[in-house]
Design an enzyme around this catalytic site. Structure first.
Site, short mmCIF file in Angstrom:
data_model
loop_
_atom_site.label_atom_id
_atom_site.label_comp_id
_atom_site.label_asym_id
_atom_site.label_seq_id
_atom_site.Cartn_x
_atom_site.Cartn_y
_atom_site.Cartn_z
N SER A 43 -0.95 -13.92 1.97
CA SER A 43 -0.95 -13.81 3.36
C SER A 43 -2.38 -13.76 3.74
O SER A 43 -3.02 -12.81 4.05
CB SER A 43 -0.31 -12.68 3.88
OG SER A 43 -0.74 -11.55 3.77
N HIS A 160 5.44 -12.13 0.86
CA HIS A 160 5.75 -11.56 -0.40
C HIS A 160 6.98 -11.36 -0.93
O HIS A 160 7.26 -11.13 -2.12
CB HIS A 160 4.85 -10.12 -0.55
CG HIS A 160 3.72 -10.28 -0.06
ND1 HIS A 160 2.84 -9.03 0.23
CD2 HIS A 160 2.67 -11.25 -0.17
CE1 HIS A 160 1.47 -9.29 0.31
NE2 HIS A 160 1.41 -10.69 0.12
N GLN A 168 5.65 -7.34 6.63
CA GLN A 168 5.10 -7.78 4.99
C GLN A 168 5.30 -6.52 4.46
O GLN A 168 5.87 -6.44 2.96
CB GLN A 168 3.71 -8.41 5.13
CG GLN A 168 3.40 -8.63 3.72
CD GLN A 168 1.94 -9.14 3.53
OE1 GLN A 168 1.88 -10.54 4.09
NE2 GLN A 168 0.81 -8.53 3.54
N GLU A 169 4.89 -5.49 4.92
CA GLU A 169 4.64 -4.02 3.83
C GLU A 169 5.11 -2.87 4.59
O GLU A 169 4.75 -2.41 5.59
CB GLU A 169 3.20 -3.88 3.54
CG GLU A 169 2.78 -5.27 2.82
CD GLU A 169 1.27 -5.14 2.35
OE1 GLU A 169 0.77 -3.97 2.17
OE2 GLU A 169 0.60 -6.24 2.10
N GLU A 209 4.32 -7.28 -4.56
CA GLU A 209 3.54 -5.90 -4.93
C GLU A 209 4.56 -4.96 -5.48
O GLU A 209 4.19 -3.88 -5.35
CB GLU A 209 3.08 -5.87 -3.42
CG GLU A 209 2.01 -6.89 -3.13
CD GLU A 209 1.11 -6.27 -1.87
OE1 GLU A 209 1.47 -5.17 -1.25
OE2 GLU A 209 0.09 -7.08 -1.63
N ASP A 246 2.38 -2.58 7.17
CA ASP A 246 1.49 -3.68 7.35
C ASP A 246 2.32 -5.06 7.79
O ASP A 246 2.65 -5.52 7.04
CB ASP A 246 0.79 -4.09 6.13
CG ASP A 246 -0.19 -5.30 6.09
OD1 ASP A 246 -0.40 -5.84 7.36
OD2 ASP A 246 -0.59 -5.80 5.24
N GLU A 289 -1.50 -1.64 9.77
CA GLU A 289 -2.50 -2.70 9.48
C GLU A 289 -2.11 -3.97 10.03
O GLU A 289 -0.98 -4.22 9.99
CB GLU A 289 -2.63 -2.55 7.90
CG GLU A 289 -3.36 -3.77 7.35
CD GLU A 289 -3.42 -3.63 5.94
OE1 GLU A 289 -2.94 -2.82 4.96
OE2 GLU A 289 -3.25 -4.76 5.34
N ASP A 316 -7.16 -6.17 8.68
CA ASP A 316 -7.18 -6.72 7.34
C ASP A 316 -7.66 -8.20 7.54
O ASP A 316 -8.75 -8.55 7.62
CB ASP A 316 -5.89 -6.55 6.58
CG ASP A 316 -5.72 -7.40 5.31
OD1 ASP A 316 -6.88 -7.98 4.98
OD2 ASP A 316 -4.62 -7.72 4.76
N LYS A 341 -11.26 -5.91 0.77
CA LYS A 341 -10.66 -6.76 -0.31
C LYS A 341 -12.01 -7.40 -0.81
O LYS A 341 -12.29 -8.32 0.06
CB LYS A 341 -9.60 -7.60 0.14
CG LYS A 341 -8.38 -7.06 0.54
CD LYS A 341 -7.47 -7.80 1.44
CE LYS A 341 -6.01 -7.41 1.47
NZ LYS A 341 -5.27 -8.47 2.17
N HIS A 369 -5.78 -3.87 -3.22
CA HIS A 369 -5.68 -4.88 -3.98
C HIS A 369 -5.22 -6.33 -3.29
O HIS A 369 -5.30 -6.28 -2.11
CB HIS A 369 -4.40 -4.59 -4.93
CG HIS A 369 -2.96 -4.51 -4.11
ND1 HIS A 369 -2.10 -4.31 -4.66
CD2 HIS A 369 -2.82 -4.37 -2.84
CE1 HIS A 369 -0.93 -4.28 -3.89
NE2 HIS A 369 -1.66 -4.13 -2.48
N ARG A 370 -5.06 -7.23 -4.14
CA ARG A 370 -4.14 -8.57 -3.37
C ARG A 370 -2.72 -8.66 -3.87
O ARG A 370 -2.40 -8.13 -4.76
CB ARG A 370 -4.85 -9.88 -3.46
CG ARG A 370 -6.28 -9.81 -3.26
CD ARG A 370 -6.65 -9.67 -1.74
NE ARG A 370 -5.99 -10.34 -0.63
CZ ARG A 370 -6.36 -11.48 0.04
NH1 ARG A 370 -7.80 -11.57 -0.03
NH2 ARG A 370 -5.77 -12.05 0.90
N SER A 371 -2.05 -9.48 -3.31
CA SER A 371 -0.49 -9.66 -3.44
C SER A 371 -0.53 -10.52 -5.10
O SER A 371 0.28 -10.26 -5.87
CB SER A 371 0.28 -10.37 -2.60
OG SER A 371 -0.47 -11.55 -2.43
N LYS A 392 -5.03 1.14 -1.64
CA LYS A 392 -3.81 0.39 -1.42
C LYS A 392 -3.56 -0.65 -2.46
O LYS A 392 -4.43 -1.35 -2.95
CB LYS A 392 -3.98 -0.52 0.02
CG LYS A 392 -2.88 -1.12 0.39
CD LYS A 392 -2.94 -2.12 1.33
CE LYS A 392 -1.67 -2.91 1.83
NZ LYS A 392 -1.98 -4.23 2.41
P1 PGA Z 1 -2.17 -10.70 0.56
O1 PGA Z 1 -1.54 -9.61 1.34
O2 PGA Z 1 -2.99 -10.26 -0.80
O3 PGA Z 1 -1.12 -11.76 0.17
O4 PGA Z 1 -3.21 -11.51 1.54
C1 PGA Z 1 -2.06 -8.26 1.02
C2 PGA Z 1 -2.34 -7.86 2.69
O5 PGA Z 1 -2.07 -8.63 3.55
O6 PGA Z 1 -2.56 -6.75 2.71
ZN ZN Z 2 -2.73 -6.74 5.06
#
Ligand code: PGA
Ligand code: ZN
Length: 417
Positions: A43, A160, A168-169, A209, A246, A289, A316, A341, A369-371, A392
């Protein structure tokens, strides 16, 4: 002793989704080496630095042979002979070589791989753990070792997890004093959640994740489940454990509205803000987030007015670890924390600049991190060196996530001595 870069090697490896990514080894003239492996987002923010992908048939177009060749053919000859410890000079040379506004020429994946591997080589040359080397060289005025609180994504949705839910999270933020107890708390809640899902005949397979990814009726259901899991694991909601969200709202923002497919409705920015305000009253939500989309600046301003005093509002996709976008946020009263990131921006120096700018203006810092990840744990050392409030790093399953929590516990042990 000034140790200079003698050779840079790069190769294509696989990330946690089985997609190609860049791994780099920097060798110094003394024979000391440093390695890194670059993560990849799914994402991704519209305003991130571009990674270089090959296109064509190999790996569905995701190959990184061109990025690897950029390291060995273009970057290596230009960096060899430079002192490994002069991160600013190395990164400036990388930026000059690329000379594109978004790193599209060399690729942020090629550049970051070299930038991080050089830092690691320099840390190894100095015979220091990476976090101590980064502290000394990049955050010299920081004192003491407060460690970041884990942001652990135990319920995955959105891109994800095949859009099981829209947001998403769903994260737990353990509040214990020690990292070891925080990791234990998070892992126990993760397992309690798994048992709860199994009892309801919901799948316990995991998303990118490492969090569970059941299809649920709407975006509040995960919060209810997590609250039950916290209690089932014997922890007190709010006291021992807070929540983080998130939504990654850019991913479902279309035509000025937030399209929630799992609820079959679409909300305006203000309706989203009302929802967050209601949820913050009901659940111990400490961080949100990307609660709104990356270019919904006016919505973000209203969100910050509504919740910025009580909730950590993290940008983010909004800020993409970019000082220009963060400065705009600061100027316009948008958000009060930044997600960091390194691969969103492409060099360690620029990453640290974003962390410093945030600090200077009282914005919180969450290193992430990243996904798509590897077992590289650089971000953990970076979070500790720069005194990030949060780390994170996903859930308590999947080796590439667990590697980060394990690294945090090692560092905690070392700095306690
Ligand atoms: P991504 O997602 O690593 O797939 O971009 C992580 C996030 O949105 O925090
Ligand atoms: Zn994010």
């Amino acid at each position: 002793m000034t140790e200079r870069i003698a050779a840079i090697a790069a190769r294509e490896i696989l990330d946690s989704r089985g997609n190609p990514t860049v791994a780099v080894t920097v060798a110094l003239d003394t024979g000391v080496t440093g390695c890194s492996a670059v993560p990849a987002g799914a994402s991704r923010g519209e305003h991130e630095a571009r990674e270089r992908r090959d296109g064509g048939k190999r790996f569905g177009g995701l190959g990184v042979r061109r990025a690897v060749a950029n390291v060995t053919e273009t970057i290596a000859p230009a960096l060899c002979g430079l002192p490994a410890a002069d991160q600013a000079a190395l990164d400036a040379r990388l930026l000059a070589l690329d000379a594109s506004p978004n790193k599209a020429k060399l690729g942020a994946n090629a550049m970051l791989g070299v930038s991080l591997a050089a830092a690691r080589a320099a840390a190894n040359a100095a015979r220091l753990p990476l976090y101590r080397y980064l502290r000394q060289s990049l955050f010299p005025s920081a004192t003491g070792w407060p460690l970041p609180t884990p942001m652990a994504n135990i319920l995955n949705g959105g891109v994800h997890a095949g859009w099981s839910v829209d947001f998403q999270e769903f994260m737990v933020l353990p509040q214990q004093r020690s990292s070891v107890e925080q990791v234990r708390c998070g892992a126990e809640i993760f397992h309690a959640l798994g048992r709860l899902l199994a009892r309801r005949k919901l799948p316990v397979t995991v998303g990118d994740e490492g969090g569970y990814a059941p299809r649920l009726p709407g975006n509040e259901a995960p919060l209810k489940l997590m609250a039950s899991a916290v209690r089932a694991a014997g922890y007190r909601l709010g006291r021992d454990v807070r929540f983080g969200l998130d939504p990654a709202a850019s991913e479902f923002y279309r035509g000025g509205m937030y399209q929630l497919r799992s609820e079959q409705r679409s909300l305006s920015s203000d309706a989203m803000i009302r929802r967050y305000r209601a949820w913050v009253k009901k659940y111990p939500i400490a961080t949100i987030e990307d609660g709104l989309a990356e270019d919904d600046w006016s919505g973000w301003q209203r969100l910050t007015v509504a919740l910025g005093k009580t909730v950590t509002l993290v940008g983010d996709d909004l800020f993409v670890t970019n000082t220009a976008r963060l400065q705009r946020g600061i100027d316009q009263g948008v958000a009060n924390a930044i997600l960091i990131k390194p691969n969103q921006v492409g060099t360690l120096t620029e990453t640290v600049a974003a962390m410093r700018l945030a600090r200077r203006h009282g914005y919180g810092v969450a290193v992430s991190h990243r996904s798509g990840e590897t077992t590289d744990t650089f971000i953990v050392d970076l979070a500790v060196a720069g005194q990030a409030e949060y780390l994170k790093a996903g859930s308590f399953s999947r080796g590439e996530r667990v590697a980060k929590w394990n690294r945090l516990m090692v560092i905690a042990e070392q700095v306690a001595d």
